[in-house]
Design a protein around this motif. Structure first.
Motif, PDB file in Angstrom:
ATOM      1  N   GLU A 295      -2.083  13.559  -4.994  1.00  0.00           N
ATOM      2  CA  GLU A 295      -2.188  14.235  -6.280  1.00  0.00           C
ATOM      3  C   GLU A 295      -3.197  15.362  -6.143  1.00  0.00           C
ATOM      4  O   GLU A 295      -4.314  15.143  -5.669  1.00  0.00           O
ATOM      5  CB  GLU A 295      -2.634  13.242  -7.358  1.00  0.00           C
ATOM      6  CG  GLU A 295      -2.672  13.832  -8.742  1.00  0.00           C
ATOM      7  CD  GLU A 295      -2.993  12.806  -9.806  1.00  0.00           C
ATOM      8  OE1 GLU A 295      -2.614  13.046 -10.951  1.00  0.00           O
ATOM      9  OE2 GLU A 295      -3.609  11.774  -9.491  1.00  0.00           O
ATOM     10  N   LYS A 296      -2.768  16.560  -6.531  1.00  0.00           N
ATOM     11  CA  LYS A 296      -3.629  17.752  -6.438  1.00  0.00           C
ATOM     12  C   LYS A 296      -4.189  17.937  -5.030  1.00  0.00           C
ATOM     13  O   LYS A 296      -5.362  18.231  -4.842  1.00  0.00           O
ATOM     14  CB  LYS A 296      -4.746  17.680  -7.470  1.00  0.00           C
ATOM     15  CG  LYS A 296      -4.246  17.655  -8.902  1.00  0.00           C
ATOM     16  CD  LYS A 296      -5.385  17.568  -9.887  1.00  0.00           C
ATOM     17  CE  LYS A 296      -4.824  17.477 -11.298  1.00  0.00           C
ATOM     18  NZ  LYS A 296      -5.859  17.281 -12.294  1.00  0.00           N
ATOM     19  N   GLY A 297      -3.349  17.697  -4.029  1.00  0.00           N
ATOM     20  CA  GLY A 297      -3.741  17.910  -2.648  1.00  0.00           C
ATOM     21  C   GLY A 297      -4.580  16.814  -2.024  1.00  0.00           C
ATOM     22  O   GLY A 297      -4.937  16.899  -0.859  1.00  0.00           O
ATOM     23  N   THR A 298      -4.912  15.787  -2.798  1.00  0.00           N
ATOM     24  CA  THR A 298      -5.725  14.690  -2.273  1.00  0.00           C
ATOM     25  C   THR A 298      -4.875  13.432  -2.142  1.00  0.00           C
ATOM     26  O   THR A 298      -4.257  12.999  -3.108  1.00  0.00           O
ATOM     27  CB  THR A 298      -6.923  14.408  -3.218  1.00  0.00           C
ATOM     28  OG1 THR A 298      -7.692  15.612  -3.340  1.00  0.00           O
ATOM     29  CG2 THR A 298      -7.792  13.294  -2.663  1.00  0.00           C
ATOM     30  N   ALA A 299      -4.865  12.876  -0.936  1.00  0.00           N
ATOM     31  CA  ALA A 299      -4.099  11.656  -0.681  1.00  0.00           C
ATOM     32  C   ALA A 299      -4.996  10.440  -0.864  1.00  0.00           C
ATOM     33  O   ALA A 299      -6.169  10.465  -0.482  1.00  0.00           O
ATOM     34  CB  ALA A 299      -3.522  11.666   0.723  1.00  0.00           C
ATOM     35  N   LYS A 300      -4.427   9.394  -1.450  1.00  0.00           N
ATOM     36  CA  LYS A 300      -5.142   8.126  -1.561  1.00  0.00           C
ATOM     37  C   LYS A 300      -4.141   6.995  -1.389  1.00  0.00           C
ATOM     38  O   LYS A 300      -2.942   7.157  -1.623  1.00  0.00           O
ATOM     39  CB  LYS A 300      -5.878   8.010  -2.891  1.00  0.00           C
ATOM     40  CG  LYS A 300      -4.978   8.011  -4.107  1.00  0.00           C
ATOM     41  CD  LYS A 300      -5.787   7.909  -5.381  1.00  0.00           C
ATOM     42  CE  LYS A 300      -4.873   7.968  -6.589  1.00  0.00           C
ATOM     43  NZ  LYS A 300      -5.602   7.851  -7.834  1.00  0.00           N
ATOM     44  N   GLU A 301      -4.656   5.876  -0.932  1.00  0.00           N
ATOM     45  CA  GLU A 301      -3.822   4.685  -0.769  1.00  0.00           C
ATOM     46  C   GLU A 301      -4.001   3.792  -1.990  1.00  0.00           C
ATOM     47  O   GLU A 301      -5.116   3.456  -2.355  1.00  0.00           O
ATOM     48  CB  GLU A 301      -4.229   3.927   0.488  1.00  0.00           C
ATOM     49  CG  GLU A 301      -3.970   4.719   1.733  1.00  0.00           C
ATOM     50  CD  GLU A 301      -4.430   4.011   2.980  1.00  0.00           C
ATOM     51  OE1 GLU A 301      -3.800   4.212   4.023  1.00  0.00           O
ATOM     52  OE2 GLU A 301      -5.419   3.251   2.917  1.00  0.00           O
ATOM     53  N   VAL A 302      -2.891   3.448  -2.607  1.00  0.00           N
ATOM     54  CA  VAL A 302      -2.910   2.662  -3.836  1.00  0.00           C
ATOM     55  C   VAL A 302      -2.319   1.289  -3.551  1.00  0.00           C
ATOM     56  O   VAL A 302      -1.194   1.198  -3.057  1.00  0.00           O
ATOM     57  CB  VAL A 302      -2.107   3.376  -4.947  1.00  0.00           C
ATOM     58  CG1 VAL A 302      -2.069   2.537  -6.207  1.00  0.00           C
ATOM     59  CG2 VAL A 302      -2.680   4.756  -5.212  1.00  0.00           C
ATOM     60  N   PRO A 303      -3.060   0.210  -3.861  1.00  0.00           N
ATOM     61  CA  PRO A 303      -2.507  -1.132  -3.647  1.00  0.00           C
ATOM     62  C   PRO A 303      -1.719  -1.633  -4.855  1.00  0.00           C
ATOM     63  O   PRO A 303      -2.097  -1.411  -5.997  1.00  0.00           O
ATOM     64  CB  PRO A 303      -3.773  -1.978  -3.454  1.00  0.00           C
ATOM     65  CG  PRO A 303      -4.801  -1.296  -4.301  1.00  0.00           C
ATOM     66  CD  PRO A 303      -4.477   0.176  -4.232  1.00  0.00           C
ATOM     67  N   PHE A 304      -0.616  -2.295  -4.574  1.00  0.00           N
ATOM     68  CA  PHE A 304       0.158  -3.037  -5.566  1.00  0.00           C
ATOM     69  C   PHE A 304       0.075  -4.496  -5.121  1.00  0.00           C
ATOM     70  O   PHE A 304       0.605  -4.843  -4.058  1.00  0.00           O
ATOM     71  CB  PHE A 304       1.609  -2.558  -5.599  1.00  0.00           C
ATOM     72  CG  PHE A 304       1.756  -1.182  -6.177  1.00  0.00           C
ATOM     73  CD1 PHE A 304       2.174  -1.005  -7.479  1.00  0.00           C
ATOM     74  CD2 PHE A 304       1.481  -0.060  -5.416  1.00  0.00           C
ATOM     75  CE1 PHE A 304       2.306   0.266  -8.023  1.00  0.00           C
ATOM     76  CE2 PHE A 304       1.603   1.216  -5.935  1.00  0.00           C
ATOM     77  CZ  PHE A 304       2.020   1.377  -7.240  1.00  0.00           C
TER      78      PHE A 304
ATOM     79  N   TRP B 177       0.856  -1.183   0.000  1.00  0.00           N
ATOM     80  CA  TRP B 177       0.000   0.000   0.000  1.00  0.00           C
ATOM     81  C   TRP B 177       0.890   1.229   0.000  1.00  0.00           C
ATOM     82  O   TRP B 177       1.775   1.356   0.844  1.00  0.00           O
ATOM     83  CB  TRP B 177      -0.887   0.015   1.240  1.00  0.00           C
ATOM     84  CG  TRP B 177      -1.888  -1.087   1.269  1.00  0.00           C
ATOM     85  CD1 TRP B 177      -1.764  -2.320   1.856  1.00  0.00           C
ATOM     86  CD2 TRP B 177      -3.183  -1.070   0.674  1.00  0.00           C
ATOM     87  NE1 TRP B 177      -2.902  -3.052   1.669  1.00  0.00           N
ATOM     88  CE2 TRP B 177      -3.799  -2.312   0.944  1.00  0.00           C
ATOM     89  CE3 TRP B 177      -3.891  -0.115  -0.064  1.00  0.00           C
ATOM     90  CZ2 TRP B 177      -5.076  -2.616   0.511  1.00  0.00           C
ATOM     91  CZ3 TRP B 177      -5.164  -0.419  -0.497  1.00  0.00           C
ATOM     92  CH2 TRP B 177      -5.752  -1.657  -0.204  1.00  0.00           C
ATOM     93  N   VAL B 178       0.668   2.125  -0.951  1.00  0.00           N
ATOM     94  CA  VAL B 178       1.470   3.339  -1.053  1.00  0.00           C
ATOM     95  C   VAL B 178       0.534   4.541  -0.993  1.00  0.00           C
ATOM     96  O   VAL B 178      -0.458   4.590  -1.722  1.00  0.00           O
ATOM     97  CB  VAL B 178       2.279   3.367  -2.370  1.00  0.00           C
ATOM     98  CG1 VAL B 178       3.093   4.648  -2.471  1.00  0.00           C
ATOM     99  CG2 VAL B 178       3.179   2.142  -2.470  1.00  0.00           C
TER     100      VAL B 178
END
Length: 165
Positions: free
Chosen positions: A150-159, A145-146
Motif C-alpha cells: 500500500e502506497k509503495g510499502t509492503a507488509k506481511e499481514v497474518p490471517f 501470511w499475505v
C-alpha cells in the motif's frame, strides 16, 4: 480497506524485507502434489486485517483443492469474498484466487483471469507461494501470511485461523 486489499494483487512487484513470505524471483517451482495440502479440507474461522474471516476448502477432487474465503466488514456485512484453488502446474502447485465485491462484481473482471501465486518452497509445515504463505501451526490451526503493498510499502499481514469442528 478495499484499496489495501486491491494492492494485494500488486504485491509481487514491490520489494520488501519479507520474513514470512517469499518471491519466486525467476526460480523454478519445486516438485509438489496436491495431496500435500489435503489437511486443509474443512472450514476455518479466524481474523485478519482486524476483521472476522472464514475459509472453507474441499478435499482434493479432480487434482485440485477448491475453496472460498469471506471477510466481514465490521458493520454486519461482507467486505469481499474470494474463490480460491490450489492446482497442479507442471510438477508443482500454484494458488489461484479471484476476488468479489459484496454484489459479486469481480475485481479481476477486466482480465477474466485469476491472480496466480506459484509455489516457491515447502519447509516442514510451511508452504511458500509467491507473496502468500500457509503455515500450519497445529493440527487445527494455521496462519496465512499475505504480502500486501500500500502506497509503495509492503507488509506481511497474518490471517489466523482455527478449524471449525
Amino acid at each position: 480497506m478495499i484499496r489495501a486489499l486491491i494492492a494485494f494483487t500488486l504485491a509481487l512487484s514491490a520489494p520488501a524485507a519479507a520474513q514470512n513470505t517469499r518471491s519466486l524471483d525467476g526460480s523454478v517451482s519445486p516438485p509438489a502434489s496436491i495431496d500435500q495440502l489435503s489437511w486443509l479440507a474443512g472450514s476455518w474461522v479466524g481474523t485478519g486485517m482486524g476483521a472476522a474471516v472464514t475459509e472453507t476448502y474441499s478435499a482434493p477432487l479432480g487434482g485440485r483443492i477448491t475453496g472460498h474465503f469471506v471477510m466481514a466488514d465490521g458493520k454486519g456485512g461482507i467486505a469481499f469474498t474470494e474463490i480460491v484453488d490450489y492446482v497442479p502446474v507442471g510438477q508443482s502447485l500454484a494458488y489461484r484466487v479471484r476476488h468479489f465485491n459484496p454484489d459479486m462484481t469481480g475485481w479481476e473482471d477486466q482480465t477474466g483471469k485469476p491472480v496466480v501465486f506459484p509455489l516457491v518452497a515447502i519447509e516442514k509445515d510451511r508452504w511458500f507461494f509467491d507473496g502468500m504463505t500457509i503455515e500450519r501451526t497445529g493440527p487445527d490451526s494455521l496462519v496465512m501470511w499475505v504480502k500486501i503493498t500500500e502506497k509503495g510499502t509492503a507488509k506481511e499481514v497474518p490471517f489466523r485461523l482455527m478449524r471449525q469442528r
